[in-house]
Structure formats: structure tokens, C-alpha cells
Design a protein around this motif. Structure first.
Motif, short mmCIF file in Angstrom:
data_model
loop_
_atom_site.label_atom_id
_atom_site.label_comp_id
_atom_site.label_asym_id
_atom_site.label_seq_id
_atom_site.Cartn_x
_atom_site.Cartn_y
_atom_site.Cartn_z
N ALA A 211 2.03 1.61 -3.66
CA ALA A 211 1.12 1.90 -4.56
C ALA A 211 0.98 3.62 -4.07
CB ALA A 211 -0.06 1.25 -4.56
N ALA A 212 0.82 3.83 -3.17
CA ALA A 212 0.68 5.69 -2.94
C ALA A 212 2.01 6.52 -2.98
CB ALA A 212 0.53 5.80 -1.56
N ARG B 287 1.00 -1.23 -0.15
CA ARG B 287 -0.32 0.07 0.33
C ARG B 287 0.75 0.69 0.43
NH1 ARG B 287 -4.58 -1.45 4.49
NH2 ARG B 287 -5.49 -3.59 3.45
N GLN C 40 8.28 15.39 -2.77
CA GLN C 40 6.99 15.42 -2.33
C GLN C 40 6.63 14.20 -1.55
OE1 GLN C 40 4.67 14.70 -6.18
NE2 GLN C 40 3.16 15.17 -5.77
N TRP C 41 6.66 13.19 -1.66
CA TRP C 41 6.02 12.09 -1.14
C TRP C 41 6.25 12.47 0.51
CZ3 TRP C 41 2.72 8.09 -0.08
CH2 TRP C 41 3.11 7.42 0.76
N LEU D 116 10.46 5.11 -4.54
CA LEU D 116 10.91 6.34 -5.02
C LEU D 116 12.48 6.79 -5.65
CD1 LEU D 116 8.80 9.22 -3.55
CD2 LEU D 116 7.76 7.98 -6.39
N VAL E 260 4.28 5.68 -5.90
CA VAL E 260 4.26 5.47 -7.05
C VAL E 260 4.28 6.91 -8.04
CG1 VAL E 260 5.64 3.68 -6.72
CG2 VAL E 260 2.76 4.35 -7.32
N ASP E 261 2.44 7.10 -6.79
CA ASP E 261 2.04 8.48 -7.50
C ASP E 261 2.62 9.94 -7.38
OD1 ASP E 261 -0.11 7.01 -8.38
OD2 ASP E 261 -1.29 6.75 -6.46
N CYS E 262 3.68 9.50 -6.55
CA CYS E 262 4.27 11.08 -6.68
C CYS E 262 5.70 11.46 -7.72
CB CYS E 262 4.65 11.30 -4.99
SG CYS E 262 3.56 11.74 -3.63
N GLN E 263 5.69 11.90 -7.11
CA GLN E 263 6.90 12.54 -8.44
C GLN E 263 8.87 12.83 -7.84
OE1 GLN E 263 5.89 16.75 -10.30
NE2 GLN E 263 4.89 15.41 -11.31
N GLN F 278 3.77 15.27 1.68
CA GLN F 278 2.21 14.57 1.22
C GLN F 278 2.50 14.14 3.73
OE1 GLN F 278 0.54 12.55 -1.56
NE2 GLN F 278 0.51 10.77 0.20
#
Length: 279
Positions: free
Chosen positions: A27-28, A24, A37-38, A85, A30-33, A41
Motif C-alpha cells: 500500500a505504501a 502495508r 523512487q521507493w 511496483l 504503490v504511491d511511488c512512481q 525513499q
């Protein structure tokens, strides 16, 4: 039983559930650049939770235990996202744990010391290479390469991870799937089942701890976490300032954990390291 003993016991008993499902987090993330940023967030989310704990003065004594539990969860969650990341394969098996290594660094005030680690972080491309015919052909030489103990143990664990994947390691495959996608992960595994052989790695592997951590490390962690609780008890009686102060304490903790995770994953075993060791 004192506060530190209580926290240490909870860490030892709850290690397996400490951060939830690594799939989880991956998966969450990999949506960050980027890892930055992760981190921003997730620290924002934790700050909001930390503030909410202290909204009602006097009730914080009841919310602190759950708050500490949530903090521990986020420490693992943010670490795995950072690893994904940065291109690392997240290791959370029945025997080996990235999180356990990162917690050891965090307990050491974030100072990187390879001797504290059971193994180095491993890049995803290193694992994929190990699952290939070329990697398997090179593994015997790699496992006999003269190098430092931590690096050599990492070579052996890398091969063990490959063997476990083809043997049906569901947790490991879930991470691979989250990082590569369902179709690509299935193709990698199908190919690996034809290539991966069994090699004797027992000589270099330490006795698996499962997902647990040592009591020595648990007490180090409890000491760092426990120093923040008296401050929370005080600020919890302040209607507004308490919420802001607790949010700040949470952010400080998670940022220091993120720094330890970055140091750990920045020093991951990369494919070029394996190729250099064989040259």
C-alpha cells in the motif's frame, strides 16, 4: 553463544515477524512512481534511523540490537514494495515466502541462482489468469509441462495460491486488495469462486516450512549481518562520525538487499511465460 549464533537464532525464531505486514508495504509502495523512487525513499529513512542510533556515544551497545531488528524489518519491507511496483503478486502465505527466497539470494552475495529458490516470483496478471475460467482450463496441461524443476514447482504453487484465495486466505487477499483496490479485488475473488477447481499439486510441492527459514540459511544471513556489528561498536564511540558511519552501513545493507529483490522480481513468472509453455 557467539554473536553469529545469537543473530542466527533470532532470525529463525523471528521470521514470521521479520518484515511485518506485506499489505502495508504494498500500500505504501504503490504511491511511488517507480521502484527507484521507493528504494531512495526507504534508504533515506533507514539512514536517519542508523544515524540516530549513534547520536549519544557509548549508548550504542544498547541500541544496536534494536537497530539490527529494524534493519531486518526494512529489508523485507523494501523488498515487497519493489515487487509490487514491478507488477508481482507478493507471496507471503503460511507455506511460501518471497522474502525467504530474496534472503537466500542476498546471502548468496546477490548472485541469482534459481536452484536456491523454492519458487520464482509470480506476476499479478499470472495469478489473475489462473483465477479465470481460461486459466483453470489450461492448468492440467501446464502442470504436466516439461521444464526445469523450479519453474514447474512455481506452476504448482500458482495453482495452490489460487485455491487458497478462494478458500479464504486472508493474507493473500489483503495483498490482492492493496494492489488492485477493494472493489476490483472483491470482483476478482467472486469470479474466482465460480471458476477455480482443485488440482493435485502435492507431487511437486516441497514440504512447507511455514514462515520459517532453514538454520543453514539463517547462519549465512547472520554471517553477512554480523560482519557489520564490530564496525558499529567502534564508530559508536565517535560523537558525529559514528552517526554518519552507521547511517552509511545501513544504506549499504539495504541497497544490497534491494538489488537482490530487483533480481528476484525481474525474473518473475509472467503471463506470456505461461502462454509460451502451453504453445
Amino acid at each position: 553463544m557467539g554473536l553469529e549464533d545469537t543473530i542466527a537464532e533470532a532470525i529463525v525464531m523471528g521470521m514470521d515477524e521479520l518484515a511485518g505486514n506485506p499489505q502495508r508495504a504494498v500500500a505504501a509502495a504503490v504511491d511511488c512512481q517507480s521502484a527507484r523512487q521507493w528504494i531512495k525513499q526507504e534508504t533515506t529513512k533507514l539512514a536517519l534511523v542508523g544515524g540516530a542510533e549513534m547520536v549519544v556515544p557509548g549508548l550504542h551497545a544498547f541500541t544496536i540490537p534494536s537497530g539490527v531488528s529494524y534493519l531486518l524489518h526494512k529489508m523485507g519491507y523494501i523488498s515487497w514494495g519493489i515487487g509490487a511496483l514491478k507488477g508481482a503478486y507478493i507471496i507471503e502465505t503460511e507455506a511460501y515466502s518471497d522474502l525467504r527466497n530474496i534472503l537466500a539470494l542476498w546471502a548468496n552475495e546477490g548472485d541469482f541462482n534459481a536452484s536456491l529458490l523454492e519458487h520464482l516470483a509470480i506476476s499479478l496478471d499470472s495469478l489473475e489468469w489462473t483465477l479465470s475460467a481460461a486459466g483453470q482450463a489450461a492448468i492440467p496441461a501446464l502442470l504436466n509441462t516439461p521444464t526445469d524443476t523450479t519453474t514447474l514447482r512455481t506452476f504448482h504453487i500458482l495453482q495452490r495460491l489460487a485455491e487458497n484465495l478462494v478458500a479464504g486466505d486472508e493474507r493473500g487477499y489483503a495483498v490482492l486488495e492493496a494492489m488492485r483496490g477493494a472493489e476490483a479485488a472483491a470482483a476478482i475473488l467472486a469470479s474466482a469462486k465460480e471458476q477455480v477447481e482443485h488440482h493435485n499439486t502435492e507431487v511437486m510441492l516441497t514440504r512447507p516450512l511455514g514462515r520459517k527459514i532453514s538454520r543453514r540459511l539463517a547462519y549465512k544471513l547472520a554471517s553477512r549481518i554480523g560482519t557489520r556489528i564490530p564496525a558499529r561498536m567502534i564508530v559508536g564511540f565517535l560523537p558525529v562520525a559514528g552517526a554518519f558511519a552507521n547511517a552509511f552501513l545501513n544504506v549499504q545493507t539495504i541497497r544490497s538487499m534491494a538489488e537482490s529483490a530487483e533480481k528476484y522480481y525481474d525474473r518473475r513468472l509472467r503471463l506470456e511465460h505461461l502462454q509460451q509453455a502451453l504453445s
